[in-house]
Design a protein around this motif. Structure first.
Motif, mmCIF file in Angstrom:
data_model
loop_
_atom_site.group_PDB
_atom_site.id
_atom_site.type_symbol
_atom_site.label_atom_id
_atom_site.label_comp_id
_atom_site.label_asym_id
_atom_site.label_seq_id
_atom_site.Cartn_x
_atom_site.Cartn_y
_atom_site.Cartn_z
ATOM 1 N N PRO A 294 0.886 -1.636 -0.036
ATOM 2 C CA PRO A 294 0.076 -0.253 0.148
ATOM 3 C C PRO A 294 0.922 1.738 0.244
ATOM 4 C CG PRO A 294 -0.881 -1.506 1.707
ATOM 5 C CD PRO A 294 0.641 -1.854 1.155
ATOM 6 N N ALA A 295 1.733 1.229 0.590
ATOM 7 C CA ALA A 295 2.437 2.828 1.015
ATOM 8 C C ALA A 295 3.932 2.436 -0.059
ATOM 9 C CB ALA A 295 3.569 2.444 1.910
ATOM 10 N N LYS B 4 0.991 3.953 -2.934
ATOM 11 C CA LYS B 4 1.006 5.628 -2.614
ATOM 12 C C LYS B 4 2.053 6.994 -3.420
ATOM 13 C CE LYS B 4 -0.043 9.118 1.117
ATOM 14 N NZ LYS B 4 -0.090 8.593 2.993
ATOM 15 N N TYR C 115 1.958 6.067 -6.966
ATOM 16 C CA TYR C 115 0.430 6.596 -8.101
ATOM 17 C C TYR C 115 0.588 8.416 -9.243
ATOM 18 C CZ TYR C 115 -4.276 5.696 -8.788
ATOM 19 O OH TYR C 115 -5.469 6.007 -9.914
ATOM 20 N N GLU D 63 -5.825 10.703 -6.360
ATOM 21 C CA GLU D 63 -6.221 8.909 -5.814
ATOM 22 C C GLU D 63 -5.162 8.477 -5.512
ATOM 23 O OE1 GLU D 63 -9.801 8.143 -9.320
ATOM 24 O OE2 GLU D 63 -7.344 8.148 -9.764
ATOM 25 N N ALA D 64 -3.937 9.038 -4.813
ATOM 26 C CA ALA D 64 -2.782 8.377 -4.657
ATOM 27 C C ALA D 64 -3.561 7.695 -2.770
ATOM 28 C CB ALA D 64 -1.153 9.201 -4.239
ATOM 29 N N ASP D 65 -3.966 8.330 -2.495
ATOM 30 C CA ASP D 65 -3.984 7.964 -1.205
ATOM 31 C C ASP D 65 -5.307 6.950 -0.856
ATOM 32 O OD1 ASP D 65 -3.671 8.040 2.247
ATOM 33 O OD2 ASP D 65 -5.996 8.607 1.943
ATOM 34 N N LYS D 66 -6.002 7.063 -2.007
ATOM 35 C CA LYS D 66 -7.422 6.311 -1.484
ATOM 36 C C LYS D 66 -7.152 4.324 -2.673
ATOM 37 C CE LYS D 66 -11.751 5.844 -4.829
ATOM 38 N NZ LYS D 66 -12.437 6.513 -5.315
ATOM 39 N N ALA E 59 -4.059 2.994 -2.216
ATOM 40 C CA ALA E 59 -3.527 2.974 -1.426
ATOM 41 C C ALA E 59 -4.226 2.040 0.107
ATOM 42 C CB ALA E 59 -2.410 3.806 -0.016
ATOM 43 N N LYS E 60 -5.106 3.053 0.083
ATOM 44 C CA LYS E 60 -6.575 2.544 1.130
ATOM 45 C C LYS E 60 -7.185 1.061 0.753
ATOM 46 C CE LYS E 60 -6.232 6.195 3.751
ATOM 47 N NZ LYS E 60 -6.812 7.743 4.545
ATOM 48 N N GLU F 44 5.364 4.813 7.059
ATOM 49 C CA GLU F 44 4.497 4.378 6.194
ATOM 50 C C GLU F 44 3.218 3.057 6.965
ATOM 51 O OE1 GLU F 44 3.209 6.992 3.245
ATOM 52 O OE2 GLU F 44 2.988 8.210 4.694
ATOM 53 N N LEU G 132 -3.014 2.204 6.984
ATOM 54 C CA LEU G 132 -2.648 3.435 6.230
ATOM 55 C C LEU G 132 -4.285 3.741 6.836
ATOM 56 C CD1 LEU G 132 -1.520 3.402 2.433
ATOM 57 C CD2 LEU G 132 -0.484 4.444 4.245
#
Length: 403
Positions: free
Chosen positions: A300-301, A304, A307, A331-334, A336-337, A397, A402
């Motif tokens: 995921p990190a 993120k 992305y 959208e990177a955080d989206k 990854a989560k 991270e 996350l």
């Protein structure tokens, strides 16, 4: 879906630099391979494996019968562990030398097959050892013929030119990439994977997910590596839950194995970057850490971080896992989560703190990522600059969820 129309018992030839026999019952092709080897004058083989892969899967009986019928003598080395070491490779090589082995057979997942590739080189370079090989003190151009009989659906090593081993005294876990270690023949038989334990089923599939995430986003990514990445993630997202719920489901095993093989071809062409370069220090320091679990922790990190540089590619290949992405940097955080949630839903909830790492370990991990032989090449292919700060942030991270 079209997959339901495929006859999984039809053993087909997946051709590349390696001739891979693929399908339920493919293990029986070892009979033809043994006869072909005999015609070429091969009379002695060393089998590199572990006891479970060799016996529990049922490979032993078929392989030994094939060798016996072809008049090929064999010796077996079974002391290969997950995250194999250069010491294990040297001992296996000594056995191969004393026996006079002319071909090397790797039976198992990435650890035995990678070790077999290493032994195949050292049987040709008899004045060298595995530490010299993995510290890249010489560049091999030849190896004994390699046969890879695969028993997991994750590494892709049966169809590629890569191998990995650990140098424990230096906390190194380098990788090799040489044309001379493409297996001559490979066997991918889903029936050998029915006994794969629950966690290994998960972790090996996540290894394949990481292979294509990286191969589709390196500086040398191509339409080919991206196409294979998209299909790999689609198949794994569809069939991994089925294989976990029903281990004997050969259709599910077939498509996870196919996904693993094409993922191996994808990164054989597109190479790797962050997750593998940053995972190797984790399992070098903690050899009991499953490679696929280490990758899952970091994924995921890593996504993120990269992305914003490659949003269009990642949005498309991750559509089955995080639907509705538009392929825009914000959208990177989206994403990854979303990937983390998918992993958690599979029961892969561990983060670095859960497997024994802390903030205090991060400087050492960063140092190993930057200084372990071969990992710099992977980092140089990342879609963003692999600075010390970027590597540190990914590790940091990955300590905790996350979300």
């Amino acid at each position: 879906m079209w997959e339901s129309k495929v006859d999984i018992y039809n053993v087909f030839e997946l051709r590349g630099r390696t001739l891979c026999y693929f399908g339920v019952g493919a293990i029986n092709k070892i009979k033809d391979i043994a006869e072909e080897l005999k015609k070429k004058g091969v009379s002695k083989a060393i089998v590199i494996t572990d006891e479970i892969a060799y016996t529990v899967t049922g490979a032993k009986d078929v392989v030994e019968e094939a060798f016996r019928n072809a008049g090929i003598e064999w010796t077996v080395f079974t002391d290969i562990t997950p995250n194999p070491t250069v010491e294990q490779i040297d001992i296996a090589t000594d056995l191969g030398k004393s026996f006079g082995a002319e071909v090397v057979v790797g039976i198992g997942g990435g650890s035995p097959i990678d070790s077999a590739k290493s032994v195949a080189i050292l049987l040709e370079y008899t004045d060298k050892d595995a530490t010299e090989l993995y510290e890249q003190k010489f560049v091999p151009e030849k190896a004994k013929p390699i046969i890879a009989i695969n028993t997991t659906h994750g590494t892709g090593t049966e169809v590629d030119r890569f191998a990995v081993a650990s140098i424990l005294e230096k906390d190194y876990k380098p990788a090799l990439a040489y044309d001379c270690i493409y297996p001559t023949y490979a066997i991918d038989d889903p029936a050998l994977m029915k006994t794969l334990p629950y966690n290994q089923t998960k972790f090996t599939a996540i290894d394949a997910i990481n292979h294509v995430t990286e191969a589709a986003t390196t500086l040398v990514a191509s339409p080919y590596s991206i196409l294979l990445a998209k299909e790999t993630i689609r198949l794994i997202s569809r069939y991994l839950p089925q294989a976990l719920a029903h281990p004997d489901d050969l259709v599910a095993r077939y498509y996870l194995l196919y996904a693993s093989a094409i993922a191996g071809i994808s990164f054989d062409n597109g190479l790797l970057h962050f997750t593998h370069a940053l995972e190797h220090p984790l399992s070098a320091l903690k050899p009991d850490l499953a490679h696929g679990l280490g990758l899952a922790i970091l994924l995921p990190a890593v996504v993120k971080a990269i992305y914003p540089a490659v949003p269009e590619v990642l949005a498309e290949i991750y559509e089955p896992i995080v639907p509705g992405l538009k392929g825009i940097p914000g959208e990177a955080d989206k994403v990854a989560k979303g990937i983390e949630k998918w992993l958690f839903d599979l029961g892969i909830t561990e983060k670095l703190v859960d497997v024994g790492f802390s903030e205090n370990d991060i400087p050492k991990l960063v140092e190993l990522a930057l200084n372990t032989p071969s990992l710099g090449l992977l980092l140089s292919q990342a879609p963003i600059k692999a600075t010390e700060q970027t590597i540190e942030k990914i590790y940091r991270e990955s300590l905790k969820p996350l979300a």
